[in-house]
Enzyme design. Sequence first.
Site, PDB file in Angstrom:
ATOM      1  N   PHE A 169       0.856  -1.198   0.000  1.00 35.31           N
ATOM      2  CA  PHE A 169       0.000   0.000   0.000  1.00 35.31           C
ATOM      3  C   PHE A 169       0.884   1.237   0.000  1.00 35.31           C
ATOM      4  O   PHE A 169       1.635   1.473   0.946  1.00 35.31           O
ATOM      5  CB  PHE A 169      -0.958   0.071   1.201  1.00 35.31           C
ATOM      6  CG  PHE A 169      -1.844   1.281   1.115  1.00 35.31           C
ATOM      7  CD1 PHE A 169      -2.999   1.252   0.349  1.00 35.31           C
ATOM      8  CD2 PHE A 169      -1.498   2.472   1.737  1.00 35.31           C
ATOM      9  CE1 PHE A 169      -3.798   2.383   0.217  1.00 35.31           C
ATOM     10  CE2 PHE A 169      -2.295   3.614   1.612  1.00 35.31           C
ATOM     11  CZ  PHE A 169      -3.447   3.553   0.851  1.00 35.31           C
ATOM     12  N   ASP A 186       9.184   2.982   2.230  1.00 37.03           N
ATOM     13  CA  ASP A 186       8.000   3.779   2.530  1.00 37.03           C
ATOM     14  C   ASP A 186       7.706   3.604   4.024  1.00 37.03           C
ATOM     15  O   ASP A 186       7.136   2.599   4.438  1.00 37.03           O
ATOM     16  CB  ASP A 186       6.832   3.307   1.666  1.00 37.03           C
ATOM     17  CG  ASP A 186       5.549   4.076   1.964  1.00 37.03           C
ATOM     18  OD1 ASP A 186       5.496   4.768   3.003  1.00 37.03           O
ATOM     19  OD2 ASP A 186       4.595   3.975   1.171  1.00 37.03           O
ATOM     20  N   LYS A 194       2.114  11.264   7.357  1.00 39.83           N
ATOM     21  CA  LYS A 194       1.305  10.967   8.535  1.00 39.83           C
ATOM     22  C   LYS A 194       1.790  11.693   9.812  1.00 39.83           C
ATOM     23  O   LYS A 194       1.532  12.873   9.958  1.00 39.83           O
ATOM     24  CB  LYS A 194       1.202   9.451   8.718  1.00 39.83           C
ATOM     25  CG  LYS A 194       0.432   8.818   7.547  1.00 39.83           C
ATOM     26  CD  LYS A 194      -0.166   7.465   7.840  1.00 39.83           C
ATOM     27  CE  LYS A 194      -1.197   7.138   6.761  1.00 39.83           C
ATOM     28  NZ  LYS A 194      -0.826   6.075   5.849  1.00 39.83           N
TER      29      LYS A 194
END
Length: 400
Positions: free
Chosen positions: A140, A225, A254
Amino acid sequence: MTTKQYIELEDRFGAKNYKPLDVVINKGDGIWVWDVEGNKYMDCLSAYSAVNQGHCHPRIKKAMIQQAEKLTLTSRAFRNDQLGPFYEEICAMTNSHMVLPMNSGAEAVETVIKAVRKWGYNTKNIPDGKAEIIVCNNNFHGRTITIVGFSTEEAYKEGFGPFTPGFKAVPFGDADAMERAFSPNTVAVMIEPIQGEGGVIIPPDGYLKRVRELCDKNNAVMVLDEIQTGLGRTGRLFAEEYDGIEADVTLVGKALSGGFYPISAVLSNAEVLGVFMPGEHGSTFGGNPLACAVAREALKVLKEEDLINKAAELGEYFMGELKKIESPHIKEVRGRGLLIGVELKKEAGGARRFCEALMNRGLLCKETHEHVIRFAPPLVIKKDDIDWALAHIDAVLKMD
Ligand SMILES: *Cc1c(COP(=O)(O)O)cnc(C)c1O
């Protein structure tokens, strides 16, 4: 207005691209949030790990308000006095040489794809248009067309083609399969050190180290990531530390703002981000002074409140206690730091009903993939809070 009325409004006018739990939140403080009826809940999702520092952290709030009263946006047509200090501080903290700030995680991913492709063409004699990037199954990395194009999840991509070429997907955790996927046109490998959305999947020990070696051997850029795993979530600043390696490029987002503001960044050695020349990449809001001021304070809070070590200690405790729960539904408990997945057996009928039962008891979490409950509370959580959560989790996992 009541919960029901808010939900009706959302459903009447909003696109249906989410299936949220039916709780309408209007206040947050630390690990706690409140709904419009005044009910209090413990947040065990942390906005997918964006609020590692806790909801409405007072220090970050203050930094945001102070900056908002002074200057919010100049665009990168001009310089601003927050950008340089932000660069210096984040490079020192993460041992990076160059930064490129963007807004969302997906934009950081898009940015690194451009950077490693150009790096490859500049340094590796790859024919134009032939650069390849190796990714993993079950990944993802966000929701843009290019990114969903190399997803292996049908729901993420079906009906959205045509997609961007130049990606090869290999099984996650299988370094031998990755080795076979390299070609002279490979410019980079991009993976998550732990697949968060994929169901909190932890690769075998030493996997990242092997990936590091393969990248070195094949002269390819190793991109991690860490948008979800980074900034303390797993009990380390970055999850790569569990394998004792350093990626060439690390993506963060985030928690970089503690949940106050969208900001992401590509953290890199000088070689890869060094490929960009004026005019080749940009973003109107990327690197704006408000984002930089918020991120600077959010990083200081992580460090000065020792949240990374707390995540390590309390995560170990939380996971150990979860493993003690005797429930016929549990298949496996796994995690690192405060990123924990409880995988349920297929016969349990999906994780959703357990999340709904937990919500009714005042604990918010979300299923990831059909059968995994993810527990990822803000890192400011305390042992007593975890004990409170455990009592409810225990009860709910003992339901029929
Ligand atoms: C959330 C996430 C992204 C995308 O971030 P957005 O801000 O939602 O675009 C990318 N990679 C990982 C690992 C993520 O968890």
